[in-house]
Design a protein around this motif. Structure first.
Motif, PDB file in Angstrom:
ATOM      1  N   ARG A  45       1.039  -1.190  -0.052  1.00 43.27           N
ATOM      2  CA  ARG A  45      -0.225  -0.039   0.374  1.00 43.27           C
ATOM      3  C   ARG A  45       0.722   1.591  -0.019  1.00 43.27           C
ATOM      4  O   ARG A  45       1.879   0.871   0.221  1.00 43.27           O
ATOM      5  CB  ARG A  45      -1.065   0.120   1.077  1.00 43.27           C
ATOM      6  N   ILE A  46       0.316   2.247  -0.583  1.00 46.46           N
ATOM      7  CA  ILE A  46       1.418   3.207  -0.552  1.00 46.46           C
ATOM      8  C   ILE A  46       0.237   4.581   0.193  1.00 46.46           C
ATOM      9  O   ILE A  46      -0.521   4.960  -0.669  1.00 46.46           O
ATOM     10  CB  ILE A  46       1.738   3.934  -2.211  1.00 46.46           C
ATOM     11  N   ALA A  47       0.685   5.557   0.491  1.00 48.47           N
ATOM     12  CA  ALA A  47       0.110   6.551   0.902  1.00 48.47           C
ATOM     13  C   ALA A  47       1.048   7.310   0.308  1.00 48.47           C
ATOM     14  O   ALA A  47       2.319   7.681   0.466  1.00 48.47           O
ATOM     15  CB  ALA A  47      -0.093   6.233   3.137  1.00 48.47           C
ATOM     16  N   PHE A  48      -0.098   8.638   0.589  1.00 46.55           N
ATOM     17  CA  PHE A  48       0.743   9.722  -0.301  1.00 46.55           C
ATOM     18  C   PHE A  48      -0.362  11.259   0.479  1.00 46.55           C
ATOM     19  O   PHE A  48      -1.097  10.986   0.788  1.00 46.55           O
ATOM     20  CB  PHE A  48       1.310   9.942  -1.991  1.00 46.55           C
ATOM     21  N   VAL A  49       0.190  13.159  -0.354  1.00 45.69           N
ATOM     22  CA  VAL A  49      -0.462  13.561   0.302  1.00 45.69           C
ATOM     23  C   VAL A  49      -0.813  13.873  -0.801  1.00 45.69           C
ATOM     24  O   VAL A  49      -0.076  13.988  -1.832  1.00 45.69           O
ATOM     25  CB  VAL A  49       0.432  14.841   1.228  1.00 45.69           C
ATOM     26  N   LYS A  73      -4.519  16.711   1.441  1.00 35.90           N
ATOM     27  CA  LYS A  73      -5.522  15.277   2.461  1.00 35.90           C
ATOM     28  C   LYS A  73      -4.573  13.466   1.747  1.00 35.90           C
ATOM     29  O   LYS A  73      -3.725  13.352   1.167  1.00 35.90           O
ATOM     30  CB  LYS A  73      -6.605  15.198   1.944  1.00 35.90           C
ATOM     31  N   PRO A  74      -4.976  12.566   3.382  1.00 35.52           N
ATOM     32  CA  PRO A  74      -4.223  11.728   3.402  1.00 35.52           C
ATOM     33  C   PRO A  74      -4.664  10.764   2.117  1.00 35.52           C
ATOM     34  O   PRO A  74      -5.363  11.076   1.627  1.00 35.52           O
ATOM     35  CB  PRO A  74      -4.280  10.968   4.547  1.00 35.52           C
ATOM     36  N   ALA A  75      -4.109  10.143   1.095  1.00 35.82           N
ATOM     37  CA  ALA A  75      -4.381   9.088   0.403  1.00 35.82           C
ATOM     38  C   ALA A  75      -3.449   8.124   0.261  1.00 35.82           C
ATOM     39  O   ALA A  75      -2.547   7.843   0.458  1.00 35.82           O
ATOM     40  CB  ALA A  75      -4.325   9.658  -1.130  1.00 35.82           C
ATOM     41  N   LEU A  76      -4.427   6.748  -0.029  1.00 38.26           N
ATOM     42  CA  LEU A  76      -3.649   5.520  -0.032  1.00 38.26           C
ATOM     43  C   LEU A  76      -4.307   4.691  -0.794  1.00 38.26           C
ATOM     44  O   LEU A  76      -5.127   4.587  -1.135  1.00 38.26           O
ATOM     45  CB  LEU A  76      -4.488   4.813   1.653  1.00 38.26           C
ATOM     46  N   PRO A 121      -3.713   0.468  -2.366  1.00 40.31           N
ATOM     47  CA  PRO A 121      -3.275  -0.864  -3.046  1.00 40.31           C
ATOM     48  C   PRO A 121      -2.045  -1.263  -4.107  1.00 40.31           C
ATOM     49  O   PRO A 121      -3.203  -0.315  -5.100  1.00 40.31           O
ATOM     50  CB  PRO A 121      -4.346  -2.245  -2.201  1.00 40.31           C
ATOM     51  N   VAL A 160       6.796   9.452  -0.097  1.00 44.02           N
ATOM     52  CA  VAL A 160       5.517   8.100   0.020  1.00 44.02           C
ATOM     53  C   VAL A 160       5.947   6.942   0.883  1.00 44.02           C
ATOM     54  O   VAL A 160       7.050   7.830   1.423  1.00 44.02           O
ATOM     55  CB  VAL A 160       5.712   7.446  -1.081  1.00 44.02           C
ATOM     56  N   VAL A 161       5.179   7.066   1.764  1.00 39.48           N
ATOM     57  CA  VAL A 161       5.920   5.662   2.653  1.00 39.48           C
ATOM     58  C   VAL A 161       4.763   4.671   1.791  1.00 39.48           C
ATOM     59  O   VAL A 161       3.315   4.332   1.417  1.00 39.48           O
ATOM     60  CB  VAL A 161       4.677   6.009   4.146  1.00 39.48           C
ATOM     61  N   PHE A 162       5.302   3.333   2.241  1.00 38.08           N
ATOM     62  CA  PHE A 162       4.877   2.271   0.884  1.00 38.08           C
ATOM     63  C   PHE A 162       5.196   1.188   2.221  1.00 38.08           C
ATOM     64  O   PHE A 162       5.736   1.362   3.719  1.00 38.08           O
ATOM     65  CB  PHE A 162       5.765   1.912  -0.295  1.00 38.08           C
TER      66      PHE A 162
END
Lengths: 141, 141
Positions: free
Chosen positions: B32-36, B40-43, B45, B74-76
């Motif tokens: 799963r990748i999270a970014f702004v 706002k947060p987005a996420l 798979p 990003v955070v993965f």
């Protein structure tokens, strides 16, 4: 290609809200929560419980709690997949996180079935309201 | 309790970088990748491939691509768990996403083993550089 949001070859099937909520409530125990912390993305796995009015999990004191306790916009995700078949589903919730401070509710949660797998003495509980939920499935090919 | 980042009852075991990279490279196919995005947060798979110099996945034109193509932090995340045993592991990568535009590299990727499960004609490829990686395990209780 430039204007196509999803190419026609997509195998994605959109799930309706009821199907998405059922997957969230019955078919996963671990989800991931994403939020913005100091302008940067943050993401953590949590073991959770989906109640009628939102998603609940417990956490220890720390960065995650600080960012989430006061009403942060979050995205919560659960999924499951079968690598062999390139198949799976995912559900995304958009909502707002806040710390649960009502003592009666905390008492109920502490006696309930949800225990943090990581931290046996995690005393802080977060609720994520479900403002929108969506789901997708990729069938086995 | 107030100053304790992690209570002493924690069952979490920190993994070293080598263990974390091995889990990332060999033991998961979906992350799963999270970014702004717009503050706002987005996420999402994604099915991915971990190469020596980063994480690679393909995606269709759309919001996700727009937010990631130009060098976004990003955070993965990947994880696996066994609900029965309240056990599992997770690996978190912090990095920077950017679209791959080098034609020779795109040619290599298009002929490679990684196909998007969702979109057979996804023509955009994203690389996430691995700036830091960390992992945690919760042993079976």
């Amino acid at each position: 290609m430039r204007s196509a949001a999803v190419p026609s070859e997509s195998r994605l099937i959109e799930l309706d809200e009821q199907e998405s909520l059922e997957l969230l409530q019955k078919h996963a125990r671990v989800g991931r929560i994403a939020f913005v912390s100091g302008g940067k993305p943050a993401l953590f796995p949590v073991n959770y419980m989906a109640e009628d009015d939102g998603i609940v999990f417990s956490t220890a004191q720390g960065t995650k709690l600080s960012a989430l306790a006061g009403g942060a916009p979050v995205v919560f995700e659960v999924d499951d997949s079968t690598a062999m078949e390139h198949a799976g589903w995912s559900v995304l919730v958009e909502g707002t996180a806040s710390e649960i401070t009502d003592e009666a509710e905390l008492d109920r949660l502490r006696r309930g079935p949800l225990k943090s797998w990581a931290v046996s003495a995690a005393e802080h509980w977060i609720r994520v309201t479900i403002e929108s939920v969506s789901g997708r499935r990729i069938p086995a090919s």
